[in-house]
Design a protein around this motif. Structure first.
Motif, PDB file in Angstrom:
ATOM      1  N   HIS A  75       0.849  -1.191   0.000  1.00  0.00           N
ATOM      2  CA  HIS A  75       0.000   0.000   0.000  1.00  0.00           C
ATOM      3  C   HIS A  75       0.893   1.252   0.000  1.00  0.00           C
ATOM      4  O   HIS A  75       2.081   1.188   0.306  1.00  0.00           O
ATOM      5  N   TYR A  76       0.322   2.378  -0.312  1.00  0.00           N
ATOM      6  CA  TYR A  76       1.120   3.596  -0.470  1.00  0.00           C
ATOM      7  C   TYR A  76       1.774   4.013   0.842  1.00  0.00           C
ATOM      8  O   TYR A  76       1.158   3.974   1.907  1.00  0.00           O
TER       9      TYR A  76
ATOM     10  N   TYR B 145      -0.460   4.360   4.325  1.00  0.00           N
ATOM     11  CA  TYR B 145      -1.859   4.578   3.946  1.00  0.00           C
ATOM     12  C   TYR B 145      -2.452   3.247   3.486  1.00  0.00           C
ATOM     13  O   TYR B 145      -2.586   2.992   2.282  1.00  0.00           O
TER      14      TYR B 145
ATOM     15  N   LYS C 205      -4.972   2.786   0.719  1.00  0.00           N
ATOM     16  CA  LYS C 205      -4.562   2.957  -0.673  1.00  0.00           C
ATOM     17  C   LYS C 205      -3.954   1.647  -1.168  1.00  0.00           C
ATOM     18  O   LYS C 205      -2.739   1.512  -1.333  1.00  0.00           O
TER      19      LYS C 205
END
Length: 324
Positions: free
Chosen positions: A83-84, A92, A95
């Motif tokens: 994930h980001y 995050y 995301k």
């Protein structure tokens, strides 16, 4: 050093691997000393990822590789589909980045960022069960055939998804999953410390091994639980550690690891026994460790010299009440 043979790789693979999750240019001196000491001990696997420490890990590792000019002697693991994570290492998890396009995006970024032509092992950080395994395996096999990766695997996948992907690869004549990267340790985790992470037991490991898949464990030393940093269930500790590891059964495993450490020798510590349990040659398992100083690395390497009996393993797993 002890080594594994991993499907699809000509190079041998050390059972103790150097994790780089905390690496940054600010700690370059310490990191260079750690990597040099690790390689001198026979270690040859460096485990990194695009988003490790907000992207700082790849930068300092690249600087070391360029200085030592030893890339071809090493096995480099890199990863996609985390994930980001921003440049300040803020995560995050909402995301989600699992999909064929992210495999390609992350691979091209890291190859370029590190100035290398290929990665020996390329893994997916996470899973998303809404994405078909066919999409993911097709893309990984494509990049293998292009020569950008030598072999591939997954991380934090359920056994069911691993088996589904493996069967799909067999049906297509692909190399298939060579490496699976969950957390396998002597401690049993009550609650995952991070979203989407998978913690497994020896049965899971054996099922993967039976399918020709080697395990690379992260968190193999229980986040310091077996140092031991904490001696009883009522002691204060970070909330995520307490929720993950503070159970009566884990403190019993710690007590037994301390007993066996005394049997093995004066310089053996319970954390060495815990790591020896993970990398024991009864199964195809390696461990990615994350020492922050030379003494921690040297402590981890002691595990390579510890031979556990089947009785001691059963005792550590709480399958018997005492050692004969």
């Amino acid at each position: 050093m002890k080594y594994l043979k991993i499907k699809g790789l000509d190079k041998k693979v050390s059972r103790v691997m150097m994790g780089t999750g905390w690496f940054s240019l600010e700690d370059e001196g310490v990191i260079f000393e750690l990597l040099d000491t690790y390689v001198a001990a026979g270690g040859n696997v460096i485990d990194t990822g695009r988003f490790y420490n907000g992207g700082k890990s790849e930068k300092v590792l690249t600087k070391w590789l360029n200085a030592r000019k030893n890339r071809e002697e090493l096995v480099i693991i890199n990863k996609a589909c985390h994930h980001y994570v921003d440049e300040n290492n803020v995560h995050y998890p909402e995301k989600n980045r699992v999909g064929a396009q992210y495999i390609t995006e992350d691979l091209e970024y890291s190859l370029n960022n590190m100035g290398v032509e290929y990665f020996d092992i390329y893994e997916m950080h996470r899973d998303n069960v809404d994405v078909p395994v066919s999409e993911l395996m097709d893309r990984l096999e494509q990049h293998r055939l292009e020569g950008k990766i030598k072999t591939y695997g997954v991380s934090n996948w359920s056994n069911e998804r691993v088996e589904e992907a493996n069967e799909y690869c067999k049906s297509k004549g692909y190399l298939g999953i060579s490496v699976n990267n969950p957390s396998f340790s002597l401690a049993k985790v009550n609650k995952p410390r991070w979203v989407g992470c998978v913690y497994v037991d020896s049965d899971y490991v054996k099922r993967c091994n039976d399918d020709g898949i080697s395990i690379v464990s992260w968190g193999a030393q229980g986040a310091g639980f077996f140092v031991p940093l904490w001696k009883d269930i009522n002691q204060d500790a970070p909330q995520d550690i307490k929720e993950a590891y503070f159970t009566e059964e884990n403190f019993e495993r710690l007590k037994r690891a301390e007993e066996i450490a005394k049997i093995k020798g004066d310089d053996v510590e319970p954390i060495n026994v815990a790591l020896a349990y993970v990398i024991d040659e009864r199964m195809d398992v390696a461990a990615s460790i994350g020492p922050r100083k030379k003494s921690e690395l040297q402590s981890s390497l002691k595990a390579l010299d510890i031979k556990l009996t089947s009785e001691e393993i059963a005792y550590l797993e709480l399958k018997c009440d005492k050692l004969n």
